[in-house]
Design a protein around this motif. Structure first.
Motif, short mmCIF file in Angstrom:
data_model
loop_
_atom_site.label_atom_id
_atom_site.label_comp_id
_atom_site.label_asym_id
_atom_site.label_seq_id
_atom_site.Cartn_x
_atom_site.Cartn_y
_atom_site.Cartn_z
N GLU A 19 0.84 -1.19 0.00
CA GLU A 19 0.00 0.00 0.00
C GLU A 19 0.87 1.24 0.00
OE1 GLU A 19 -2.63 -0.13 3.32
OE2 GLU A 19 -3.36 -2.11 2.81
N GLY A 20 0.34 2.33 -0.54
CA GLY A 20 1.05 3.59 -0.53
C GLY A 20 2.01 3.73 -1.70
N TRP A 21 2.79 4.78 -1.67
CA TRP A 21 3.77 5.07 -2.70
C TRP A 21 5.05 4.27 -2.45
CZ3 TRP A 21 2.94 8.20 -6.87
CH2 TRP A 21 1.77 8.95 -6.85
N ILE A 22 5.84 4.12 -3.49
CA ILE A 22 7.12 3.45 -3.34
C ILE A 22 8.26 4.43 -3.59
CG2 ILE A 22 6.21 1.21 -4.02
CD1 ILE A 22 7.83 1.69 -6.69
N ASN A 23 9.42 4.13 -3.07
CA ASN A 23 10.63 4.88 -3.33
C ASN A 23 11.24 4.27 -4.59
OD1 ASN A 23 13.18 6.01 -3.33
ND2 ASN A 23 13.93 4.62 -1.76
N GLY A 24 11.04 4.91 -5.72
CA GLY A 24 11.52 4.32 -6.97
C GLY A 24 12.33 5.29 -7.80
N GLY A 25 13.09 6.12 -7.17
CA GLY A 25 13.82 7.11 -7.95
C GLY A 25 15.17 7.43 -7.38
N PHE A 26 15.43 8.71 -7.24
CA PHE A 26 16.71 9.15 -6.74
C PHE A 26 16.48 10.23 -5.70
CE2 PHE A 26 15.59 11.42 -10.55
CZ PHE A 26 15.77 12.75 -10.19
N PHE A 27 17.53 10.58 -4.98
CA PHE A 27 17.43 11.56 -3.90
C PHE A 27 18.29 12.78 -4.21
CE2 PHE A 27 16.78 7.44 -1.86
CZ PHE A 27 15.62 7.69 -1.14
N VAL A 28 17.82 13.92 -3.74
CA VAL A 28 18.59 15.15 -3.75
C VAL A 28 18.59 15.64 -2.31
CG1 VAL A 28 18.74 17.51 -4.60
CG2 VAL A 28 17.86 15.70 -6.10
N PHE A 29 19.78 15.75 -1.71
CA PHE A 29 19.88 16.12 -0.30
C PHE A 29 20.60 17.45 -0.12
CE2 PHE A 29 19.88 11.38 0.15
CZ PHE A 29 18.72 11.28 0.90
N GLU A 30 20.28 18.11 0.97
CA GLU A 30 21.05 19.25 1.42
C GLU A 30 22.19 18.71 2.30
OE1 GLU A 30 18.55 22.13 3.30
OE2 GLU A 30 17.33 22.40 1.51
N PRO A 31 23.25 19.48 2.48
CA PRO A 31 24.39 18.99 3.28
C PRO A 31 24.01 18.52 4.69
CG PRO A 31 25.02 20.97 2.10
CD PRO A 31 23.53 20.79 1.90
#
Length: 95
Positions: A19-31
Motif C-alpha cells: 500500500e502507498g507510494w514506493i521509493n523508486g527514484g533518486f534523492f537530492v539532499f542538502e548537506p
C-alpha cells in the motif's frame, strides 16, 4: 511511503503490505543530511530516512506516469520488448 502535499509522513523500505507510494527514484539532499548518517555503514533506507521523516525533513515528488524498475535482466528484457513493439507507455504519441 505515505505522502501529504509532498511531505513524506511515513517511510518503510519495501514493506510487504503493498500500500502507498514506493521509493523508486533518486534523492537530492542538502548537506545537513550528513547529520543523519552515523558512519559509512549506515543504510540510507533505514534509520536515516526514517529520522528525516520524524523530523519532517523528507519531501517527495509523486510521479503519476508510467514507472517500471530495471533491476534485473528480466526487467530489462520486458522493457526492451515494450520498446521494440512500439507500444512503450512512456513514449509520447504524435497527434
Amino acid at each position: 511511503m505515505h505522502i501529504d502535499d509532498g511531505r513524506v509522513l511515513d517511510f518503510k523500505e519495501k514493506p510487504q503490505s503493498g500500500e502507498g507510494w514506493i521509493n523508486g527514484g533518486f534523492f537530492v539532499f542538502e548537506p545537513g543530511v550528513f547529520e543523519y548518517l552515523k558512519d559509512d555503514a549506515a543504510i540510507l533506507e533505514r534509520s536515516p530516512l526514517e529520522y528525516l521523516v520524524r523530523d519532517r525533513q523528507l519531501m517527495a515528488y509523486e510521479h503519476l506516469g508510467y514507472w517500471q524498475c530495471m533491476d534485473t535482466i528480466r526487467d530489462r528484457d520486458a522493457l526492451q520488448a515494450l520498446w521494440d513493439s512500439g507500444s512503450a507507455p512512456w513514449l509520447k504519441k504524435s497527434q
